[in-house]
Scaffold this active site. Sequence first.
Site, PDB file in Angstrom:
ATOM      1  N   ARG A 227      27.691  86.108  72.758  1.00 40.88           N
ATOM      2  CA  ARG A 227      27.208  84.732  72.857  1.00 40.88           C
ATOM      3  C   ARG A 227      26.220  84.487  71.728  1.00 40.88           C
ATOM      4  O   ARG A 227      25.455  85.389  71.359  1.00 40.88           O
ATOM      5  CB  ARG A 227      26.475  84.506  74.193  1.00 40.88           C
ATOM      6  CG  ARG A 227      27.390  84.266  75.392  1.00 40.88           C
ATOM      7  CD  ARG A 227      28.037  82.891  75.356  1.00 40.88           C
ATOM      8  NE  ARG A 227      28.924  82.649  76.492  1.00 40.88           N
ATOM      9  CZ  ARG A 227      30.227  82.924  76.519  1.00 40.88           C
ATOM     10  NH1 ARG A 227      30.833  83.470  75.480  1.00 40.88           N
ATOM     11  NH2 ARG A 227      30.957  82.641  77.587  1.00 40.88           N
ATOM     12  N   GLU A 256      27.158  75.510  68.562  1.00 37.64           N
ATOM     13  CA  GLU A 256      28.608  75.469  68.336  1.00 37.64           C
ATOM     14  C   GLU A 256      29.109  74.042  68.496  1.00 37.64           C
ATOM     15  O   GLU A 256      28.906  73.471  69.570  1.00 37.64           O
ATOM     16  CB  GLU A 256      29.315  76.401  69.314  1.00 37.64           C
ATOM     17  CG  GLU A 256      28.983  77.861  69.049  1.00 37.64           C
ATOM     18  CD  GLU A 256      29.672  78.835  70.005  1.00 37.64           C
ATOM     19  OE1 GLU A 256      30.493  78.399  70.838  1.00 37.64           O
ATOM     20  OE2 GLU A 256      29.384  80.023  69.918  1.00 37.64           O
ATOM     21  N   HIS A 276      34.542  80.934  67.784  1.00 35.42           N
ATOM     22  CA  HIS A 276      34.488  81.238  69.225  1.00 35.42           C
ATOM     23  C   HIS A 276      35.887  81.279  69.855  1.00 35.42           C
ATOM     24  O   HIS A 276      36.223  80.496  70.734  1.00 35.42           O
ATOM     25  CB  HIS A 276      33.595  80.226  69.974  1.00 35.42           C
ATOM     26  CG  HIS A 276      33.124  80.766  71.301  1.00 35.42           C
ATOM     27  ND1 HIS A 276      31.961  80.394  71.899  1.00 35.42           N
ATOM     28  CD2 HIS A 276      33.679  81.676  72.140  1.00 35.42           C
ATOM     29  CE1 HIS A 276      31.815  81.034  73.059  1.00 35.42           C
ATOM     30  NE2 HIS A 276      32.858  81.824  73.214  1.00 35.42           N
TER      31      HIS A 276
HETATM   32  N1  LIG Z   1      33.726  85.437  72.227  1.00 31.08           N
HETATM   33  C1  LIG Z   1      34.296  85.030  73.338  1.00 31.08           C
HETATM   34  O1  LIG Z   1      35.162  84.171  73.325  1.00 31.08           O
HETATM   35  C2  LIG Z   1      33.896  85.656  74.643  1.00 31.08           C
HETATM   36  C3  LIG Z   1      34.849  85.711  75.678  1.00 31.08           C
HETATM   37  C4  LIG Z   1      34.496  86.325  76.861  1.00 31.08           C
HETATM   38  C5  LIG Z   1      33.197  86.831  77.033  1.00 31.08           C
HETATM   39  N2  LIG Z   1      32.280  86.716  76.045  1.00 31.08           N
HETATM   40  C6  LIG Z   1      30.908  87.224  76.206  1.00 31.08           C
HETATM   41  O2  LIG Z   1      30.910  88.634  76.032  1.00 31.08           O
HETATM   42  C7  LIG Z   1      29.779  89.206  76.708  1.00 31.08           C
HETATM   43  C8  LIG Z   1      30.212  90.398  77.546  1.00 31.08           C
HETATM   44  O3  LIG Z   1      31.158  90.002  78.516  1.00 31.08           O
HETATM   45  P1  LIG Z   1      31.723  91.047  79.599  1.00 31.08           P
HETATM   46  O4  LIG Z   1      32.863  90.388  80.265  1.00 31.08           O
HETATM   47  O5  LIG Z   1      31.930  92.399  79.021  1.00 31.08           O
HETATM   48  O6  LIG Z   1      30.494  91.079  80.612  1.00 31.08           O
HETATM   49  P2  LIG Z   1      30.132  92.197  81.692  1.00 31.08           P
HETATM   50  O7  LIG Z   1      29.248  91.533  82.689  1.00 31.08           O
HETATM   51  O8  LIG Z   1      31.368  92.871  82.182  1.00 31.08           O
HETATM   52  O9  LIG Z   1      29.287  93.261  80.845  1.00 31.08           O
HETATM   53  C9  LIG Z   1      28.044  92.994  80.293  1.00 31.08           C
HETATM   54  C10 LIG Z   1      27.247  94.288  80.333  1.00 31.08           C
HETATM   55  O10 LIG Z   1      26.062  94.132  79.549  1.00 31.08           O
HETATM   56  C11 LIG Z   1      25.025  94.909  80.167  1.00 31.08           C
HETATM   57  N3  LIG Z   1      23.756  94.449  79.615  1.00 31.08           N
HETATM   58  C12 LIG Z   1      23.068  93.319  79.899  1.00 31.08           C
HETATM   59  N4  LIG Z   1      21.980  93.222  79.101  1.00 31.08           N
HETATM   60  C13 LIG Z   1      21.993  94.316  78.284  1.00 31.08           C
HETATM   61  C14 LIG Z   1      21.149  94.763  77.222  1.00 31.08           C
HETATM   62  N5  LIG Z   1      20.081  94.082  76.848  1.00 31.08           N
HETATM   63  N6  LIG Z   1      21.481  95.917  76.599  1.00 31.08           N
HETATM   64  C15 LIG Z   1      22.577  96.621  76.960  1.00 31.08           C
HETATM   65  N7  LIG Z   1      23.405  96.243  77.950  1.00 31.08           N
HETATM   66  C16 LIG Z   1      23.123  95.102  78.605  1.00 31.08           C
HETATM   67  C17 LIG Z   1      25.243  94.680  81.660  1.00 31.08           C
HETATM   68  O11 LIG Z   1      24.634  95.715  82.449  1.00 31.08           O
HETATM   69  C18 LIG Z   1      26.781  94.690  81.752  1.00 31.08           C
HETATM   70  O12 LIG Z   1      27.295  95.973  82.074  1.00 31.08           O
HETATM   71  C19 LIG Z   1      29.165  88.049  77.511  1.00 31.08           C
HETATM   72  O13 LIG Z   1      28.074  87.506  76.779  1.00 31.08           O
HETATM   73  C20 LIG Z   1      30.274  87.024  77.571  1.00 31.08           C
HETATM   74  O14 LIG Z   1      29.777  85.716  77.765  1.00 31.08           O
HETATM   75  C21 LIG Z   1      32.609  86.158  74.834  1.00 31.08           C
END
Ligand SMILES: NC(=O)c1ccc[n+]([C@@H]2O[C@H](COP(=O)([O-])OP(=O)(O)OC[C@H]3O[C@@H](n4cnc5c(N)ncnc54)[C@H](O)[C@@H]3O)[C@@H](O)[C@H]2O)c1
Length: 306
Positions: A227, A256, A276
Site C-alpha cells: 500500500r 493514486e 496498482h
Molecule cells: N498491489 C495490490 O494490488 C495489492 C493487492 C492485494 C493486497 N495488497 C496489499 O498487500 C499487503 C499484504 O497483503 P496480505 O494479503 O499478504 O495480508 P496478510 O494480512 O495476509 O499479511 C500481512 C502480514 O503483515 C504482518 N505485519 C503487519 N505489520 C508488520 C510490520 N510492521 N512488519 C512486519 N510484518 C508486519 C502481519 O502480521 C501479517 O502476517 C496489504 O497491505 C494489502 O493491502 C496489495
Amino acid sequence: MKILITDGISPEGAKILTEAGHDVDQVKYTPEELLVNIGKYDCIIVRSATKVTKEVIEAGKNLKVIARGGVGLDNIDVEVAKAKNLLVLNTPGASAISVAELAIGHMFALSRFLHISKMDMLAGKWPKKEYSKGIELHGKTLGVMGFGNIGKEVARMALGLGMNVMAYDPPFTLMDFVVRITTREKLLAEADFITLHIPVDKKGGPAIGKKELEMMKKGVIIVNCARGGVVDEVALLDALESGKVGGVALDVFVNEPPTEAQQALIKHPRVSVSPHIGGSTVEGQERVGIEIAQRVVKAFNPDAFH
Ligand SMILES: NC(=O)c1ccc[n+]([C@@H]2O[C@H](COP(=O)([O-])OP(=O)(O)OC[C@H]3O[C@@H](n4cnc5c(N)ncnc54)[C@H](O)[C@@H]3O)[C@@H](O)[C@H]2O)c1
C-alpha cells in the site's frame, strides 16, 4: 436477497449469486445515485472504486452485508458498519499469487533494466553497454517484510529462483518451508532485495522511512506492492539520489493516481512502476469473484457449499 454489484465481478461470481436465488443488479452508480438507491439492497459488493462511507451505510436501511472483492477494507467504513451489526466480508487470499508474481516481475525488471530499456529503444537508442551490468536474482538474499498470504507466496517463488529468503513478521517464529525467520534489524541490514507485504500502519506512519533506509545495504532494491504509505516516498527519492538505494519498484502510491509532487520519484531511471495492478490478473479477478460470491451466499445461507 437483493444484491448490488457496483465495481463489477467475474461472470463466474455473478453466476454463483444468481444460481443461489439472489436478485442481482450490476450498476455503476455515482456516489450521489448510490445514496439514493442503496436503500433497496440487502447486500452491496464492491471492489476498490466504490466508497462505502458512513452516509452510504446509514442510507442502506436494508443492508445486512457489505462485501469487498479484494484484500484491504480501506474503502469501507468498517467501524460504522460493525456498529450497525453489518457483516463485512473480503477475499483475503484470492489475489496473493497475482500480487506475488508482480513483485517478482518488478525485481526482474530492475535487475535487468527492463523498465527502462524499452523506453530507450523507443527513443532510437541501443543501450547494450549501459544495460549489460544487470544482476541475477539467483543467490541473492530477499527480505520479505510481512509474512501473510502474499509474503509467503513471494517467498515460495523466490526460493524456486534460488534466492536466500529471510522473513520478518512479528507473529511468526516457525515456518513450514525453508525461509529464515529473522528480526527486523537483520532483515534490513542483510537483504539485497526487500519486498513489503504489510498493511499501512495509520498511527505509526511508514514502516520504511529515513532511519530504516539508513540501516539497509548500499544498492538495496526495494519493492512495494502493498500500500502507498508503507514507504516514505520523500525519503525513498533521497536514498535513490544518494545511491544508497539501487532500485525501487512501486505498484502503490501515497496518492493514486500520483500527483505532480510524486513525478520525480516515478520518473527516476532506477524506479519501476505499475498503476496498482497487483491483484488485477484474469485469474486473480476470477478467484476474487468466485470467493466473494461464495462468501456472500454463505452469509445468507450458512449451509451453502456443504
Ligand atoms: N498491489 C495490490 O494490488 C495489492 C493487492 C492485494 C493486497 N495488497 C496489499 O498487500 C499487503 C499484504 O497483503 P496480505 O494479503 O499478504 O495480508 P496478510 O494480512 O495476509 O499479511 C500481512 C502480514 O503483515 C504482518 N505485519 C503487519 N505489520 C508488520 C510490520 N510492521 N512488519 C512486519 N510484518 C508486519 C502481519 O502480521 C501479517 O502476517 C496489504 O497491505 C494489502 O493491502 C496489495
